[in-house]
Design a protein around this motif. Structure first.
Motif, PDB file in Angstrom:
ATOM      1  N   ASP A 210       1.339  59.107  26.868  1.00 16.61           N
ATOM      2  CA  ASP A 210       3.036  59.246  27.036  1.00 16.61           C
ATOM      3  C   ASP A 210       3.402  57.918  27.120  1.00 16.61           C
ATOM      4  O   ASP A 210       4.533  57.059  26.712  1.00 16.61           O
ATOM      5  CB  ASP A 210       3.059  59.194  28.505  1.00 16.61           C
ATOM      6  N   GLN A 211       2.672  56.704  27.380  1.00 17.26           N
ATOM      7  CA  GLN A 211       2.862  55.220  26.978  1.00 17.26           C
ATOM      8  C   GLN A 211       2.082  54.396  25.988  1.00 17.26           C
ATOM      9  O   GLN A 211       1.260  55.248  25.486  1.00 17.26           O
ATOM     10  CB  GLN A 211       1.973  54.657  28.546  1.00 17.26           C
ATOM     11  N   ILE A 212       2.563  53.740  24.789  1.00 24.22           N
ATOM     12  CA  ILE A 212       2.745  52.711  24.547  1.00 24.22           C
ATOM     13  C   ILE A 212       1.800  51.006  24.803  1.00 24.22           C
ATOM     14  O   ILE A 212       2.034  51.195  26.267  1.00 24.22           O
ATOM     15  CB  ILE A 212       3.630  52.031  23.155  1.00 24.22           C
ATOM     16  N   GLY A 213       1.213  50.681  23.951  1.00 23.52           N
ATOM     17  CA  GLY A 213       1.416  49.363  24.732  1.00 23.52           C
ATOM     18  C   GLY A 213      -0.609  49.098  25.344  1.00 23.52           C
ATOM     19  O   GLY A 213      -1.134  47.817  25.650  1.00 23.52           O
ATOM     20  N   GLY A 214      -0.651  50.024  24.944  1.00 23.62           N
ATOM     21  CA  GLY A 214      -2.757  50.504  25.720  1.00 23.62           C
ATOM     22  C   GLY A 214      -2.690  50.160  26.969  1.00 23.62           C
ATOM     23  O   GLY A 214      -1.551  49.501  27.469  1.00 23.62           O
ATOM     24  N   PRO A 215      -4.110  50.190  27.435  1.00 24.76           N
ATOM     25  CA  PRO A 215      -4.833  49.618  28.753  1.00 24.76           C
ATOM     26  C   PRO A 215      -4.158  48.542  29.023  1.00 24.76           C
ATOM     27  O   PRO A 215      -4.023  47.350  28.422  1.00 24.76           O
ATOM     28  CB  PRO A 215      -5.834  49.694  28.622  1.00 24.76           C
ATOM     29  N   GLY A 216      -3.056  48.236  30.701  1.00 30.90           N
ATOM     30  CA  GLY A 216      -2.984  47.138  31.619  1.00 30.90           C
ATOM     31  C   GLY A 216      -1.292  46.303  31.278  1.00 30.90           C
ATOM     32  O   GLY A 216      -1.529  45.547  32.080  1.00 30.90           O
ATOM     33  N   MET A 217      -0.861  47.567  30.009  1.00 31.45           N
ATOM     34  CA  MET A 217       0.141  46.391  30.266  1.00 31.45           C
ATOM     35  C   MET A 217       1.059  47.757  31.181  1.00 31.45           C
ATOM     36  O   MET A 217       1.200  48.214  31.004  1.00 31.45           O
ATOM     37  CB  MET A 217       0.895  46.909  29.195  1.00 31.45           C
ATOM     38  N   ASP A 218       1.936  46.846  31.551  1.00 31.56           N
ATOM     39  CA  ASP A 218       3.045  47.455  33.203  1.00 31.56           C
ATOM     40  C   ASP A 218       3.985  48.339  32.933  1.00 31.56           C
ATOM     41  O   ASP A 218       4.200  48.539  31.309  1.00 31.56           O
ATOM     42  CB  ASP A 218       3.601  46.960  33.522  1.00 31.56           C
ATOM     43  N   LEU A 219       3.617  50.105  33.138  1.00 37.62           N
ATOM     44  CA  LEU A 219       4.984  51.201  32.070  1.00 37.62           C
ATOM     45  C   LEU A 219       6.173  50.708  32.037  1.00 37.62           C
ATOM     46  O   LEU A 219       6.546  51.213  31.510  1.00 37.62           O
ATOM     47  CB  LEU A 219       4.040  52.256  33.263  1.00 37.62           C
ATOM     48  N   GLU A 220       6.410  50.129  32.923  1.00 38.90           N
ATOM     49  CA  GLU A 220       7.852  49.840  33.162  1.00 38.90           C
ATOM     50  C   GLU A 220       8.503  48.948  31.535  1.00 38.90           C
ATOM     51  O   GLU A 220       9.321  49.145  31.581  1.00 38.90           O
ATOM     52  CB  GLU A 220       8.543  49.529  34.581  1.00 38.90           C
ATOM     53  N   ILE A 221       7.585  47.707  31.632  1.00 37.72           N
ATOM     54  CA  ILE A 221       7.560  46.708  30.577  1.00 37.72           C
ATOM     55  C   ILE A 221       7.075  47.897  29.096  1.00 37.72           C
ATOM     56  O   ILE A 221       8.034  47.148  28.187  1.00 37.72           O
ATOM     57  CB  ILE A 221       6.355  45.479  31.043  1.00 37.72           C
ATOM     58  N   ALA A 222       6.484  48.800  29.623  1.00 34.14           N
ATOM     59  CA  ALA A 222       5.605  49.212  27.720  1.00 34.14           C
ATOM     60  C   ALA A 222       6.994  50.271  27.755  1.00 34.14           C
ATOM     61  O   ALA A 222       7.360  50.348  26.753  1.00 34.14           O
ATOM     62  CB  ALA A 222       4.732  50.634  28.172  1.00 34.14           C
ATOM     63  N   LYS A 223       7.782  50.990  28.552  1.00 27.02           N
ATOM     64  CA  LYS A 223       8.842  51.541  28.112  1.00 27.02           C
ATOM     65  C   LYS A 223       9.652  50.901  27.720  1.00 27.02           C
ATOM     66  O   LYS A 223      10.361  51.515  26.389  1.00 27.02           O
ATOM     67  CB  LYS A 223       9.850  52.509  29.528  1.00 27.02           C
ATOM     68  N   ALA A 224      10.441  49.574  28.169  1.00 26.71           N
ATOM     69  CA  ALA A 224      11.257  48.640  27.916  1.00 26.71           C
ATOM     70  C   ALA A 224      10.865  48.203  26.090  1.00 26.71           C
ATOM     71  O   ALA A 224      12.034  48.264  25.424  1.00 26.71           O
ATOM     72  CB  ALA A 224      11.412  47.418  28.860  1.00 26.71           C
ATOM     73  N   ALA A 225       9.472  47.842  26.011  1.00 29.63           N
ATOM     74  CA  ALA A 225       9.713  47.548  24.607  1.00 29.63           C
ATOM     75  C   ALA A 225       9.596  48.773  24.367  1.00 29.63           C
ATOM     76  O   ALA A 225      10.034  48.291  22.295  1.00 29.63           O
ATOM     77  CB  ALA A 225       8.014  47.368  24.489  1.00 29.63           C
ATOM     78  N   GLN A 226       9.359  50.015  23.810  1.00 29.35           N
ATOM     79  CA  GLN A 226       8.959  51.235  23.230  1.00 29.35           C
ATOM     80  C   GLN A 226      10.667  51.329  22.522  1.00 29.35           C
ATOM     81  O   GLN A 226      10.948  51.588  21.824  1.00 29.35           O
ATOM     82  CB  GLN A 226       8.599  52.498  23.798  1.00 29.35           C
ATOM     83  N   LYS A 227      11.431  51.281  24.073  1.00 27.91           N
ATOM     84  CA  LYS A 227      12.671  51.462  24.024  1.00 27.91           C
ATOM     85  C   LYS A 227      13.637  50.541  21.851  1.00 27.91           C
ATOM     86  O   LYS A 227      13.943  50.090  20.757  1.00 27.91           O
ATOM     87  CB  LYS A 227      13.938  51.299  24.668  1.00 27.91           C
TER      88      LYS A 227
END
Ligand code: FAD
Ligand code: NAD
Length: 471
Positions: A210-227
């Motif tokens: 459900d998350q982009i960025g691969g393993p290790g990326m903080d979930l909140e940051i990954a959501k921001a990146a996806q947006k």
């Protein structure tokens, strides 16, 4: 190389792990041979990884910015055209300069460089199939395995590096594909999706999680990146798995399904990029000849001093444990030579930065919120948005934030997560702070030049105590 002469260190692989170890050992006065079969030094990173991808990321960003982000800055340009062949040539110039530079450094440090493929004949002897034909034998008192990694294939999808590509094909396309599908929304997937989307492709990223960025990326940051990446035009299908692929038609088609079961659909594209991770590479190395075994993921098994079960044979870089990153390989390369030469070395695995070179960049070091939750460690959060940073406002690049996680009792830094312009450079400061065991107050009380993006790092540290000045 004469078969009779025994080297202090024989290194198989001339990637970042291998060539750095070779230079370091040369500096330590050891007699060193480095065997590399690619024809050029620098491995994946310099030839087909870090360096060419960053060249394309930099120049595609410039192109995209001139097209879409210049008029409101007061810069009006006329006829902007893409010259893809020249863009690729610029990339090749950077790559060639750097790989030749490494060859020079090996020479300068007295390292013998053999172009060929090495195979273990016995525990001290490496047979080399020379690139120019014929073979030779090298004998080492110590041997270092630094054979790196390769792209993990997608079952049932034949990679021709033209229509179905790994990152190696994706950095060398001769035309901008009308449509591109990327399997895997990790770092490679997102960096390459950025490049081709900026150059005009319609890019869809299919990610299993459900998350982009691969393993290790903080979930909140990954959501921001996806947006942000979505705003740039990349289409995301997260929580989606690829069932099968078909290359028989004009377009490559993929059947995909919601990961939790549900809606099935077919995606078509001119080019499909397989970016579902990399796996250790030990092909042709002849590990069976010396009885060395791999773990379930194909990694060479080592102890904390990089020794295999045959103590004079050691191993570092992508082919063994840990994150597959060039700077991790480099740290290990120096440490392994120190272990051989002096008996001690040092790599702090809790303090290895990660950077995704999209725009904006994403960078982090230490633990993410999900890591800390999983480990049951309490933490305090301080964030600071770039929209409140004067330099980011001046540059009209205000997307993103700095997020600091600190121990609520000792105030010691636990993790630093940045999404924003130049995050990859800014994370160096966070890494240094973490390495030195700094508290967030230490950072908050350190004077930062104004106006710089780095002030956001200081202010996020202040915010850890609820007292940022500008937000
Ligand atoms: P490698 O670089 O893979 O080198 C191993 C070398 O050994 C190869 O050149 C191979 O030819 C040689 N070899 C193998 N077997 C033999 C043999 N039997 N005989 C002789 N030679 C042999 N990391 C980052 O930190 N930052 C980035 O921005 C980044 N971007 C990347 C982008 C892409 C597209 C890819 C694919 C990777 C990227 N990486 C990045 C990861 C980075 O490239 C690797 O972590 C790094 O190259 C690992 O170094 P290594 O020396 O362990 O292995
Ligand atoms: P990755 O592990 O970072 O990401 C792979 C992604 O693919 C994951 O998000 C995973 O969930 C997803 N995935 C796996 N199987 C899938 C499937 N069947 N369908 C859909 N999605 C699937 O791997 P990568 O992006 O291929 O990169 C490989 C390595 O190279 C990484 O270790 C990375 O650190 C390194 N690298 C680093 C940089 C950098 O530092 N900037 C750049 C490129 C590569």
């Amino acid at each position: 190389a004469s078969a009779a002469e025994e080297k202090d260190l024989v290194i198989i692989g001339g990637g970042v792990a291998g060539y750095v170890a070779a230079i370091k050992a040369g500096q330590e006065g050891m007699k060193v041979t480095c065997i590399e079969k690619r024809g050029t030094l620098g491995g994946t990173c310099l030839n087909v990884g870090c360096i060419p991808s960053k060249s394309l990321l930099n120049n595609s960003h410039l192109y995209h910015q001139i097209l879409h982000d210049s008029k409101h800055r007061g810069i009006e340009v006329g006829d902007v055209k893409l010259n893809l062949a020249q863009l690729m040539k610029a990339k090749d110039t950077s790559v060639n300069g750097l790989t030749k530079g490494v060859e020079f450094l090996l020479k300068k440090n007295g390292v013998e460089y053999i172009k060929g493929a090495g195979t273990f004949q016995d525990e001290h002897t490496i047979k080399v199939q020379l690139n120019d034909g014929g073979e030779t034998t090298v004998v080492g008192n110590n041997i270092l395995i630094a054979t790196g990694s390769e792209a993990t294939p997608f079952p049932g999808l034949h990679i021709d590096e033209k229509r179905v590509v790994t990152s190696t094909g994706a950095i060398a396309l001769t035309e901008v594909p009308k449509k591109m599908t990327v399997i895997g929304g990790g770092i490679i997937g997102l960096e390459m999706a950025s490049v081709w989307s900026r150059l005009g492709s319609e890019v869809t990223v299919v990610e299993f999680l459900d998350q982009i960025g691969g393993p290790g990326m903080d979930l909140e940051i990954a959501k921001a990146a996806q947006k942000i990446l979505k705003k740039q035009g990349i289409i995301f299908k997260t929580g989606t798995k690829v069932l099968s692929g078909n290359t028989s038609g004009e377009l490559v088609t993929l059947d995909v399904d919601a990961a939790k079961g549900g809606k099935q659909e077919t995606l078509d594209a001119d080019v499909v990029l397989v970016a579902i991770g990399r796996r250790p590479y030990t092909g042709g190395l002849g590990l069976e000849n010396i009885g060395l075994e791999l773990d379930e993921r194909g990694r060479v098994i080592i102890d904390s001093e990089y020794r295999t079960k045959i103590p004079h044979i050691r191993c570092v870089g992508d082919v063994t444990f840990g994150p597959m990153l060039a700077h991790k390989a480099e740290e290990e390369a120096v440490a392994v030579v120190e272990y051989i030469k002096k008996g001690y070395g040092h790599v702090n695995y809790g303090c290895i930065p990660s950077v995704m070179y999209t725009f904006p960049e994403v960078a982090w070091v230490g633990q993410s919120e999900q890591d800390l939750k999983k480990a049951g460690i309490k933490y305090r959060i301080g964030t600071f948005p770039f929209s409140a940073n004067s330099r980011a406002k001046t540059n009209l690049d205000t997307d993103g934030m700095v997020k600091i996680l600190a121990d609520p009792e000792t105030d010691r830094l636990l993790g630093i997560h940045i999404i924003g312009p130049n995050a990859g450079e800014m994370i160096a400061e966070g890494t240094l702070a973490l390495e030195y065991g700094a508290s967030s107050e230490d950072v908050a009380r350190t004077c930062h030049a104004h106006p710089t993006l780095s002030e956001a790092f200081k202010e996020a540290a202040m915010a850890t105590h609820g007292k940022a000045i500008h937000f």
